[in-house]
Each structure stands twice: as C-alpha cells, then as structure tokens.
Design a protein around this motif. Sequence first.
Motif, short mmCIF file in Angstrom:
data_model
loop_
_atom_site.label_atom_id
_atom_site.label_comp_id
_atom_site.label_asym_id
_atom_site.label_seq_id
_atom_site.Cartn_x
_atom_site.Cartn_y
_atom_site.Cartn_z
N LEU A 1 4.32 7.63 0.62
CA LEU A 1 4.88 6.69 1.60
C LEU A 1 4.46 5.27 1.18
CD1 LEU A 1 6.29 6.11 4.35
CD2 LEU A 1 4.01 6.30 5.39
N TYR A 2 5.44 4.38 1.03
CA TYR A 2 5.19 3.00 0.58
C TYR A 2 5.43 2.02 1.73
CZ TYR A 2 5.52 4.72 -4.26
OH TYR A 2 5.32 5.40 -5.44
N LEU A 3 4.51 1.08 1.89
CA LEU A 3 4.68 -0.06 2.78
C LEU A 3 4.55 -1.30 1.91
CD1 LEU A 3 2.31 1.11 5.68
CD2 LEU A 3 4.77 1.50 5.48
N VAL B 1 0.85 -1.19 0.00
CA VAL B 1 0.00 0.00 0.00
C VAL B 1 0.88 1.24 0.00
CG1 VAL B 1 -1.90 -1.14 1.20
CG2 VAL B 1 -0.13 0.02 2.53
N ASN B 2 0.35 2.34 -0.52
CA ASN B 2 1.06 3.61 -0.43
C ASN B 2 0.05 4.73 -0.16
OD1 ASN B 2 0.54 2.94 -3.39
ND2 ASN B 2 0.97 5.14 -3.54
N PHE B 3 0.55 5.75 0.50
CA PHE B 3 -0.27 6.90 0.88
C PHE B 3 0.37 8.13 0.27
CE2 PHE B 3 -0.53 3.59 4.06
CZ PHE B 3 -1.90 3.45 4.25
N GLY C 1 -3.69 3.91 -1.79
CA GLY C 1 -3.75 3.08 -2.98
C GLY C 1 -2.90 1.84 -2.82
N PHE C 2 -3.00 0.94 -3.79
CA PHE C 2 -2.21 -0.29 -3.81
C PHE C 2 -1.16 -0.20 -4.92
CE2 PHE C 2 -6.26 -1.52 -1.93
CZ PHE C 2 -5.84 -2.23 -0.82
N SER D 1 1.23 2.26 -9.53
CA SER D 1 1.70 3.18 -8.50
C SER D 1 0.82 4.42 -8.45
CB SER D 1 3.16 3.56 -8.77
OG SER D 1 3.67 4.38 -7.74
N PRO D 2 -0.36 4.33 -7.83
CA PRO D 2 -1.26 5.48 -7.78
C PRO D 2 -0.73 6.60 -6.89
CG PRO D 2 -2.11 3.71 -6.42
CD PRO D 2 -0.91 3.16 -7.13
#
Length: 256
Positions: free
Chosen positions: A217-219, A43-45, A59-60, A86-87
């Motif tokens: 930010l990516y997790l 996920v990323n914010f 987003g995913f 990568s949204p």
Amino acid sequence: MKKTFLILFLFSLTQAKSQVLISLIFGDKLNSPFLEFGLEGGVNFSDIYDMEADGANPGFNLGFYFDIRSKQNPAWMINTGVIVKSPMGARHIPLYSLENEDLDNTFAAGRVNRELRYFNVPILIKHQFKSNIYVKAGPQFGLLAKAFDSFKAEIDDNDVIYRKNIRDQVRVIDAGVAFGTGYHINAGNGINITVQYYYGLVPVMKGDGPNVYNRSLYLTAGIPIGKGKAAQRRAEKEAELNRIILPEEETTKPKN
C-alpha cells in the motif's frame, strides 16, 4: 531486436538513481502541454501474502513519474515512471537456522525481517475528473535489486544485526496490478496526493515451496518539476512570435 530492447530497459532501471538527480536540472525540458513530469515519494506498507509473518513492513519510496495526456481528451492519460526506491518484504517471519551454531545461538531469541528491494515500473491508465479527483489502474513490473533476511537480537541492551543475502532465492522479475485514487491540489502545477495498492501476481520465491506474493500500500505525494518554468518559456516564445507576425500583418493590410 527484443533482446536489445530488454538490455536497454534494464540498463535504464539500474541508472534510475542518477536520472532522478538529472531530472531536477532538466525537468522543465521534460514538460509540455500534454506531458507532466515530476518526482514522487512517500511511505508504503508491504507484506508477502501467504507467508507467515507479523504485520506490514513499513518503508519509504521515491521515484519519478510521467503523465502523458491524450490530445483528443486530456482527462485521460498514461501514468508511468520508475519507483527507484521501493522496499517490500515482511516483518517477523519464522526464525530459521543459519547453519552456524554461534549465529543460531545469538539469534535464538531474536526475530527476522525479510527485506526486498525493487525498481518498480507502473504503466497505468489514469482519468482525472473535473473535481481534480483521479483514478488509475494497470500493470506494474519490478526488477529485483537486493534481497536479504535481517536477523536482529538484543544482547546486553545492544542490538545485534546480521544480514543474510537471499537474492538467489528470489525471482528477479515481479509483476502484478496496481490501482489507486488521488487528488490534484491546485490543478496545473499543484501536488498529486495518491493512495495506491499493488497486488503481486508472480510468486516471489523460487523453488517448489508454497507460492507467496508481494502486496504493498503506497501513500505518496507527487510534485511537478519545471512545469511552471516550461509554461513560462512557451509563453515567452509565443509572445515573441506575435511581435514578429503582427508588424508584418500591419504592413500588408490594404489601405482604405
């Protein structure tokens, strides 16, 4: 020569989705003692810095990665690949006119989300410690795929959505720096758990307006594909080679 390289590079990005599927089939052929290949997602914010908005846009993400290790010091490597999905964007940006009275009336009490889609290519220097913790940093480049504003309103308990294409207002190339840290679970064929931040340095929008920038930010979790199979194949070849060499050595060994 430079133009040819750029065309091939952009073409490879547009074909990235099919390459993810191909990688699942041929992943073992992309791994070696100094090269790890795998799929990565999570996920990323995201947000658009300096743009009036309300909170991060979740987003995913999904892509594939390569860890190219140094032969002199395997703890150092180049971490690269393509983040195919990568949204980015921002939630609840200021409402504006669609230059259509019916649409403006429909969404007068609604909200707008800005949705940006890129193919992102990080090229990072990565160092893994003996504790399996790693850090990485370097540039990241993005190629715009889609850009639209999503208008949403609720009418009679039903959601009404209208998407406006804004691709011609957004710069095609995005670039910035990425840095992160993570942990390699069960080093070898284990999963990479990463927290990574992208700091855009190129203005997102064209024109003379105020400059705004992508932030995300990516997790993520990265899974090596075919690494175990590749190692097994190398071990089988080595064993076969030993079976061939050892008898020859025995026949040439001098008798006492």
